[in-house]
Design a protein around this motif. Structure first.
Motif, PDB file in Angstrom:
ATOM      1  N   UNK A  36      72.119  89.814  76.245  1.00  0.00           N
ATOM      2  CA  UNK A  36      73.514  89.822  76.690  1.00  0.00           C
ATOM      3  C   UNK A  36      73.596  89.280  78.113  1.00  0.00           C
ATOM      4  N   UNK A  37      74.063  88.048  78.240  1.00  0.00           N
ATOM      5  CA  UNK A  37      74.159  87.416  79.549  1.00  0.00           C
ATOM      6  C   UNK A  37      72.821  86.849  79.985  1.00  0.00           C
ATOM      7  N   UNK A  38      72.775  86.404  81.241  1.00  0.00           N
ATOM      8  CA  UNK A  38      71.546  85.845  81.793  1.00  0.00           C
ATOM      9  C   UNK A  38      71.198  86.604  83.062  1.00  0.00           C
ATOM     10  N   UNK A  39      69.992  86.445  83.507  1.00  0.00           N
ATOM     11  CA  UNK A  39      69.570  87.114  84.722  1.00  0.00           C
ATOM     12  C   UNK A  39      68.328  87.946  84.502  1.00  0.00           C
ATOM     13  N   UNK A  40      68.248  89.100  85.153  1.00  0.00           N
ATOM     14  CA  UNK A  40      67.051  89.923  85.167  1.00  0.00           C
ATOM     15  C   UNK A  40      66.869  90.674  83.851  1.00  0.00           C
ATOM     16  N   UNK A  66      56.790 104.843  80.702  1.00  0.00           N
ATOM     17  CA  UNK A  66      57.316 104.388  81.994  1.00  0.00           C
ATOM     18  C   UNK A  66      58.033 105.531  82.713  1.00  0.00           C
ATOM     19  N   UNK A  67      57.783 105.664  84.003  1.00  0.00           N
ATOM     20  CA  UNK A  67      58.432 106.719  84.780  1.00  0.00           C
ATOM     21  C   UNK A  67      59.949 106.575  84.699  1.00  0.00           C
ATOM     22  N   UNK A  68      60.680 107.666  84.439  1.00  0.00           N
ATOM     23  CA  UNK A  68      62.144 107.588  84.290  1.00  0.00           C
ATOM     24  C   UNK A  68      62.856 106.941  85.473  1.00  0.00           C
ATOM     25  N   UNK A  69      62.415 107.259  86.722  1.00  0.00           N
ATOM     26  CA  UNK A  69      63.093 106.670  87.872  1.00  0.00           C
ATOM     27  C   UNK A  69      62.879 105.166  87.950  1.00  0.00           C
ATOM     28  N   UNK A  70      61.699 104.693  87.481  1.00  0.00           N
ATOM     29  CA  UNK A  70      61.475 103.242  87.440  1.00  0.00           C
ATOM     30  C   UNK A  70      62.408 102.588  86.432  1.00  0.00           C
ATOM     31  N   UNK A  71      62.581 103.193  85.267  1.00  0.00           N
ATOM     32  CA  UNK A  71      63.479 102.635  84.252  1.00  0.00           C
ATOM     33  C   UNK A  71      64.887 102.497  84.816  1.00  0.00           C
ATOM     34  N   UNK A  72      65.398 103.562  85.407  1.00  0.00           N
ATOM     35  CA  UNK A  72      66.761 103.515  85.949  1.00  0.00           C
ATOM     36  C   UNK A  72      66.850 102.522  87.100  1.00  0.00           C
ATOM     37  N   UNK A  73      65.817 102.463  87.941  1.00  0.00           N
ATOM     38  CA  UNK A  73      65.818 101.508  89.045  1.00  0.00           C
ATOM     39  C   UNK A  73      65.867 100.069  88.558  1.00  0.00           C
ATOM     40  N   UNK A  74      65.118  99.761  87.502  1.00  0.00           N
ATOM     41  CA  UNK A  74      65.137  98.401  86.966  1.00  0.00           C
ATOM     42  C   UNK A  74      66.468  98.084  86.297  1.00  0.00           C
ATOM     43  N   UNK A  81      71.251  92.277  90.387  1.00  0.00           N
ATOM     44  CA  UNK A  81      70.543  91.024  90.514  1.00  0.00           C
ATOM     45  C   UNK A  81      69.803  90.966  91.844  1.00  0.00           C
ATOM     46  N   UNK A  82      69.423  89.779  92.237  1.00  0.00           N
ATOM     47  CA  UNK A  82      68.772  89.571  93.524  1.00  0.00           C
ATOM     48  C   UNK A  82      69.298  88.250  94.084  1.00  0.00           C
ATOM     49  N   UNK A  83      70.521  88.288  94.655  1.00  0.00           N
ATOM     50  CA  UNK A  83      71.186  87.039  95.076  1.00  0.00           C
ATOM     51  C   UNK A  83      70.392  86.198  96.054  1.00  0.00           C
ATOM     52  N   UNK A  84      69.567  86.813  96.898  1.00  0.00           N
ATOM     53  CA  UNK A  84      68.877  86.029  97.926  1.00  0.00           C
ATOM     54  C   UNK A  84      67.862  85.058  97.332  1.00  0.00           C
ATOM     55  N   UNK A  85      67.428  85.285  96.085  1.00  0.00           N
ATOM     56  CA  UNK A  85      66.512  84.332  95.451  1.00  0.00           C
ATOM     57  C   UNK A  85      67.186  83.580  94.305  1.00  0.00           C
ATOM     58  N   UNK A  86      68.492  83.808  94.121  1.00  0.00           N
ATOM     59  CA  UNK A  86      69.220  83.101  93.073  1.00  0.00           C
ATOM     60  C   UNK A  86      69.241  83.797  91.736  1.00  0.00           C
TER      61      UNK A  86
END
Length: 311
Positions: A36-40, A66-74, A81-86
């Protein structure tokens, strides 16, 4: 996994089937995160390998744990997104928002369940032959770095990857620079261009970047079949005939095109009876290559009306 990748021509039919599996096989969470969509696309779906050759069960166990906090963080990166790298962000779908309300542990376990189903539908039938081709590539690259060094290794992977005076440059639609002690090379049977996977939640020296590069004969892009050839001999036979610009075995063709060895043998039999390919024994292997008539047809289809460059 094929999400987010622009397919090479030689795997396009398989990739289309894989994407249909993702949409239709009751895999709503994977669909929401990957298509669904593009990006990360969340990194926990393709965990950092725990050993040089992990099994699918090893990988699924890592996903589920996978650690729950890592899942939610991702999943938050999906939004930001990460606009500074496009890298653009996107609003999570309703399916993804509902899953997030049940917590990271639920998302990880459900993702592992859906990934197992996806693997069974799209990958498992082709894995033995694909694995043999990937193992051969790893052995070949190890020999290059042992005998001729890192410069020759990196500069032979793909035209979009270059190594010069300690700096590795990779062509990408994203923009960034990292100072890392090492990278991990991952050959890919579906990627058309190099793809760099970076863990956004860890330091680069903690989890080195993964550089996925296209695995093709001679490390060069696959040649497209001439226009009209598919109409003459059928799309699968056209792709196999064109691929035989370099003599290949049945198992190599099966892995490269994500077909079963029996299917490849059938189509090669048709091409052989038509006088377009012929087998040649090379040690323990039987390699198929063009006849003179097959070369003419593969490089200048009579239905296309235009000359194609020789491979």
């Amino acid at each position: 996994m094929p999400w987010g990748l622009a397919p090479r021509g030689d795997v396009d039919p398989w990739l289309a089937r894989a994407r249909r599996s993702l949409r239709r096989a009751g895999l709503p969470l994977l669909n929401a995160m990957a298509l669904e969509g593009s990006g990360y696309v969340p990194d926990f779906l393709s965990p950092y390998p725990s050993c040089p050759a992990p099994t699918i069960e090893d990988e699924l166990e890592l996903v589920a744990g996978t650690a729950p906090d890592r899942v939610i963080g991702e999943l938050e990166f999906v939004r930001r997104g990460l606009p500074r790298v496009g890298l653009p962000g996107r609003e999570p779908s309703e399916t993804l928002r509902r899953a997030m309300t049940r917590g990271g542990r639920h998302v990880a376990r459900q993702a592992a369940i859906e990934l197992r189903r996806y693997w069974q539908l799209a990958f498992a039938p082709h894995w033995p032959t694909a694995r043999s081709l990937l193992d051969a590539e790893v052995d070949r690259r190890a020999a290059i770095v042992a005998r001729r060094g890192a410069h020759e290794l990196f500069n032979s992977l793909h035209p979009g990857i270059t190594w010069d005076n300690g700096t590795l440059r990779i062509e990408s639609r994203f923009d960034g620079c990292l100072d890392v002690p090492l990278v991990v090379l991952v050959p890919s049977l579906v990627a058309q261009v190099p793809v760099v996977a970076i863990d956004l939640l860890e330091r680069p020296d903690q989890w080195p970047p993964l550089v996925h590069y296209p695995l093709t004969p001679q490390a060069s892009p696959a040649h497209d079949a001439p226009a009209g050839l598919a109409g003459l001999v059928g799309s699968t036979r056209a792709k196999l005939l064109t691929a035989l610009a370099r003599p290949s075995s049945t198992s190599e063709l099966a892995a490269r095109h994500f077909l079963s060895p029996a299917t490849v043998s059938y189509h090669l039999g048709v091409l052989r009876r038509a006088g377009l390919v012929s087998p040649v024994r090379d040690g323990r292997y039987v390699l198929y290559g063009h006849t003179a008539q097959g070369t003419r047809l593969a490089t200048d289809s009579p239905l296309s009306g235009r000359r194609q460059p020789a491979p």
